[in-house]
Design an enzyme around this catalytic site. Structure first.
Site, PDB file in Angstrom:
ATOM      1  CD  GLU A   1      -2.984  -1.081   2.275  1.00  0.00           C
ATOM      2  OE1 GLU A   1      -2.893  -0.168   3.126  1.00  0.00           O
ATOM      3  OE2 GLU A   1      -3.875  -1.948   2.310  1.00  0.00           O
TER       4      GLU A   1
ATOM      5  CD  GLU B   1      -4.170  -5.783   4.294  1.00  0.00           C
ATOM      6  OE1 GLU B   1      -2.950  -5.829   4.007  1.00  0.00           O
ATOM      7  OE2 GLU B   1      -4.668  -4.899   4.995  1.00  0.00           O
TER       8      GLU B   1
END
Length: 646
Positions: free
Chosen positions: A137, A212
């Site tokens: 991220e 995720e």
């Protein structure tokens, strides 16, 4: 595999390496293949801490945690977001887990590239490792600069290991004209399940995986949300703003052959990132299991979704609802069978076909007694599950994980503590204080899975939380039984015994006493006469006293043989509680040592020497002052290291 280096017919070095053989392939249309067989990755993301021990998780406790995941049907782990201990990967190799190994630092400078190379070199021979992830991220993922960085990082990985794909955990930017998905072998999606179809249509040749997902909140054993009390119900109806329920996340993955699998955030609750609440919450609520590894409803949900070959049926919630007689209680069956029939006190409530994404559920008017579910496959009964209204807690119970341990001073295991009623049934609503005592071993950690608990995680007492607590015990070195006893006022105590098996000690480096260095000191101007040790130095005085470090002697400022050296220190807890000693090496000059305004030692000669003085017990910051007199020809000072020792 054993490799020997032989010189002149004699083995001069030897290395033993565990290896394994398998093939790994990600296909853009059909997902993940292990040994050329399609396999959906059923994974969890995991941090590295556990109740009672923090991140100092013993090897045996790690293996216990991995067994909990295995029993759940989990076949893959993403360690978030850094290199995990080699002992953990040893266990993953033995137990057959698939591992996404993840790099934390999104940086292509030489120092950080060296860390990435180290990670790949360390673990590239492991059969458990199937993926290298180069970031998680990162904000530059949808930019040309981010693409260029990932291209370089991927090239570094490939130079060391061409056998595994490179991925990156993306949470945005995958539709930018230039983005990091164009620089990896496998695109990882974090919480972007609504983009799977769009991305696959636009990039039909790029394999993809959910790196995720989920982030659904639950408090273990709680079935009604009370945000004021920081409690989240366990029905899987409380996802994070950025996430989705366990049901929705898995359905998005399972129904799409081109999505290789899923890594649920998270397998266990963890300290740090307390979400969705901040203080007084002290852990996350994301876990399929709580901080102790006790199952939440999500555990039974995923088990029913991920395991096919064994009939499974679990009924939730418990059936202790005094004061709610006649009021509806949501009941859910977690199962992998075809149909489920529900009965209350022998009366059929209803029968439902099983949707393994949503699971059968009913609104049942509460009445004390026995709620039972019967599962059928092909019209034949294959599983049963029941919950009963219990009586009050009358006794405690201890459930060890193993009945034997190694007497090596290192083996550990968790013991589960619960309360039972007069019929020996678990009381899921018991919340009461419990005390513990162990012989033949040492209690090293306590927990109960309560994300709002501020109780000490080490010691000899802990409350049950929604019926459960955990004690982690390390075995002693004597081959005598380990015994654990638990007590609570008004309840019958429980004792259990575990055999300790004589075991050769493991190779180790002898431990040394823990030390705390005092490196940064202030040195006063010179004095003609012996000064007071209480001479004041204002906190904001940056100029009149020198900044010096232990091990370097600075000439005195001004005329006169005397000077004061001062440092502040907060000792570690053992010293605060029991006292310790202050060791000053290479002290030049004669003088005195004072701690908090009290003289604790003297030095008689001018020549360099070591001074050892007691460090009294006491809380808070301590002030150490050293008064030194020089001989007129050599500067006095601290010529060596200074440290506090237990």
């Amino acid at each position: 595999m054993r490799t020997r280096l032989i010189r002149a017919g004699r083995t001069v070095d030897e290395r033993t390496l565990r290896i394994g053989f398998r093939t790994v392939r990600f296909d853009a249309a059909t997902g993940f293949h292990l040994n050329d067989q399609p396999l959906k990755i059923k994974g969890t993301c995991n941090h590295q801490d556990h109740a009672g021990v923090g991140v100092a998780v013993p090897d045996a406790l790690w293996e216990w945690r991995l067994r909990r995941l295995k029993d759940l049907g989990c076949n893959a782990i993403r360690f978030s977001h850094n290199a995990i201990a080699t002992e953990v990967l040893d266990a993953c190799d033995r137990m057959g887990f698939l591992v996404m190994s993840e790099n934390r630092n999104f940086n292509t400078s030489p120092d950080y590239i060296a860390q990435l190379q180290w990670l790949v070199r360390r673990d590239r021979n492991r059969p458990s490792v199937i993926l290298w992830s180069v970031f998680n991220e990162e904000p530059m993922q949808g930019t040309p600069a981010g693409y260029e960085m990932v291209r370089r990082m991927s090239r570094v990985v490939k130079a060391l290991d061409e056998s595994r794909p490179v991925t990156a955990a993306m949470n945005s930017g995958m539709f930018a004209p230039v983005n990091v998905s164009q620089a990896v072998d496998l695109v990882g999606f974090n919480y972007q399940r609504d983009q799977y179809d769009r991305f696959h249509a636009a990039n039909p040749t790029l394999p993809m995986i959910s790196s995720e997902d989920t982030s659904s909140f639950m408090t273990r054993g709680a079935w009604q949300t009370d945000r004021a009390a920081h409690v989240m119900a366990s029905y899987d109806e409380e996802p994070a703003d950025w996430g989705s329920t366990h049901r929705a996340s898995w359905k998005s993955t399972a129904e799409r052959p081109f999505v290789g699998g899923s890594f649920v955030w998270t397998g266990f609750d963890y300290h740090g990132e307390p979400s969705p609440f901040e203080w007084p919450s002290v852990s996350s609520y994301f876990g399929i299991m709580d901080l102790c590894g006790f199952p939440k409803m999500a555990y039974y949900l995923h088990r029913a979704q991920w395991i096919d070959d064994t009939p499974l049926l679990d009924l939730m919630p418990h059936w202790n609802w005094p004061g709610r007689e006649g009021q509806p209680v949501k009941v859910i069956a977690l199962t992998n069978v075809d149909t489920v029939r529900l009965l209350l006190n022998g009366t059929v409530i209803g029968e439902q076909a099983v949707d393994r994404y949503t699971m059968p559920h009913w609104q049942v008017p509460y009445a004390p007694g026995r709620l039972e579910a019967i599962g059928y496959r092909g019209g034949r009964e294959v599983a049963r599950s029941a919950v009963e209204t219990t009586g009050p807690a009358v006794a405690l119970r201890i459930t060890p994980d193993r009945r034997a341990m190694a007497a090596d001073g290192e083996d550990v295991q968790p013991f589960t503590i619960d309360a039972i009623d007069a019929q020996g049934r678990h009381v899921p609503t018991a919340n009461l204080p419990v005390a513990f005592a162990a012989t033949g071993g040492t209690i090293i950690g306590l927990g109960n899975g309560d994300p709002t608990s501020h109780e000490a995680e080490q010691g000899d007492r802990r409350d049950l939380f929604n019926g459960l607590a955990q004690v982690i015990v390390r075995a002693g070195r004597d081959a005598r039984p380990l015994s654990l006893t638990v007590t609570s006022a008004g309840l019958r105590r429980a004792t259990t015994t575990v055999r300790l098996l004589a075991t050769p000690p493991r190779p180790s480096v002898p431990s040394t006493a823990a030390t705390l260095m005092l490196q940064d000191w202030r040195q006063s101007p010179a004095f003609a006469a012996k000064p007071s040790p209480d001479i004041v130095l204002a906190d904001n005085d940056m100029n009149s006293w020198l900044f010096v470090r232990a091990g370097e002697i600075q000439p005195a400022q001004g005329a006169g043989p005397w000077s004061v050296l001062r440092a502040k220190v907060t000792p570690r807890r053992p010293v605060r509680e029991r006292g310790g000693k202050l060791v000053l090496q290479g002290v030049v000059g004669r003088g005195e040592v004072w701690i908090d305004g009290k003289r604790v030692g003297t030095k008689a000669g001018f020549a360099p020497g070591t001074v050892v003085v007691p460090m009294p017990a006491g809380e808070g910051e301590r002030v150490v002052s050293v008064l030194l007199e020089g001989n007129g020809t050599q500067a006095s000072g601290l010529g060596g290291i200074v440290f506090v020792e237990e």
